[in-house]
Design a protein around this motif. Structure first.
Motif, PDB file in Angstrom:
ATOM      1  N   LEU A 108      32.554 -53.887  49.243  1.00 34.26           N
ATOM      2  CA  LEU A 108      33.614 -54.866  48.976  1.00 34.26           C
ATOM      3  C   LEU A 108      34.018 -54.866  47.506  1.00 34.26           C
ATOM      4  N   ALA A 109      33.086 -54.586  46.630  1.00 33.71           N
ATOM      5  CA  ALA A 109      33.425 -54.496  45.210  1.00 33.71           C
ATOM      6  C   ALA A 109      34.375 -53.324  44.974  1.00 33.71           C
ATOM      7  N   LYS A 110      34.085 -52.204  45.605  1.00 35.64           N
ATOM      8  CA  LYS A 110      34.899 -50.997  45.411  1.00 35.64           C
ATOM      9  C   LYS A 110      36.240 -51.074  46.132  1.00 35.64           C
ATOM     10  N   VAL A 113      36.083 -57.534  45.426  1.00 33.76           N
ATOM     11  CA  VAL A 113      35.334 -58.786  45.587  1.00 33.76           C
ATOM     12  C   VAL A 113      34.073 -58.669  44.736  1.00 33.76           C
ATOM     13  N   GLN A 114      33.851 -59.636  43.874  1.00 38.46           N
ATOM     14  CA  GLN A 114      32.670 -59.618  43.025  1.00 38.46           C
ATOM     15  C   GLN A 114      31.408 -59.650  43.889  1.00 38.46           C
ATOM     16  N   PRO A 115      30.405 -58.825  43.555  1.00 37.39           N
ATOM     17  CA  PRO A 115      29.164 -58.799  44.342  1.00 37.39           C
ATOM     18  C   PRO A 115      28.510 -60.171  44.515  1.00 37.39           C
ATOM     19  N   VAL A 116      28.575 -61.009  43.481  1.00 36.83           N
ATOM     20  CA  VAL A 116      27.973 -62.339  43.594  1.00 36.83           C
ATOM     21  C   VAL A 116      28.667 -63.174  44.669  1.00 36.83           C
ATOM     22  N   VAL A 117      29.954 -62.978  44.851  1.00 38.06           N
ATOM     23  CA  VAL A 117      30.695 -63.705  45.890  1.00 38.06           C
ATOM     24  C   VAL A 117      30.241 -63.232  47.264  1.00 38.06           C
ATOM     25  N   THR A 118      30.168 -61.915  47.440  1.00 41.16           N
ATOM     26  CA  THR A 118      29.712 -61.366  48.721  1.00 41.16           C
ATOM     27  C   THR A 118      28.300 -61.852  49.035  1.00 41.16           C
ATOM     28  N   SER A 119      27.424 -61.794  48.053  1.00 40.28           N
ATOM     29  CA  SER A 119      26.039 -62.224  48.234  1.00 40.28           C
ATOM     30  C   SER A 119      25.963 -63.698  48.631  1.00 40.28           C
ATOM     31  N   THR A 120      26.725 -64.537  47.955  1.00 38.96           N
ATOM     32  CA  THR A 120      26.721 -65.969  48.237  1.00 38.96           C
ATOM     33  C   THR A 120      27.202 -66.257  49.652  1.00 38.96           C
ATOM     34  N   VAL A 121      28.306 -65.627  50.041  1.00 38.30           N
ATOM     35  CA  VAL A 121      28.849 -65.839  51.387  1.00 38.30           C
ATOM     36  C   VAL A 121      27.861 -65.317  52.428  1.00 38.30           C
ATOM     37  N   TRP A 122      27.291 -64.131  52.198  1.00 38.79           N
ATOM     38  CA  TRP A 122      26.325 -63.545  53.137  1.00 38.79           C
ATOM     39  C   TRP A 122      25.150 -64.509  53.344  1.00 38.79           C
ATOM     40  N   LYS A 123      24.595 -65.023  52.249  1.00 37.64           N
ATOM     41  CA  LYS A 123      23.435 -65.918  52.343  1.00 37.64           C
ATOM     42  C   LYS A 123      23.779 -67.215  53.070  1.00 37.64           C
TER      43      LYS A 123
END
Length: 66
Positions: A24-26, A30-40
């Motif tokens: 998603l970053a590439k 989407v910033q990795p921290v955003v993806t991580s937060t949503v995933w969690k």
């Protein structure tokens, strides 16, 4: 909601959280921290589903079980 949809798409390809963060970053900026937060958050709300998803990834031989 958009990031959730993108995560769901990544999961259809059997991606881990880390793989999804990178993709998603590439591809979607989407910033990795955003993806991580949503995933969690999704994991918290759907624990059973994610437990099954992790088991499925392990069974198919994915290198990461996140």
């Amino acid at each position: 909601m958009q990031v959730q949809h993108l995560i769901e798409r990544c999961m259809t390809f059997g991606m881990s959280m880390e793989e999804s963060m990178e993709a998603l970053a590439k591809r979607a900026d989407v910033q990795p921290v955003v993806t991580s937060t949503v995933w969690k958050e999704l994991e918290k709300e759907n624990k059973e589903f994610f437990d099954q998803y992790k088991q499925w990834r392990l069974a198919k031989g994915s290198p990461s079980n996140s």
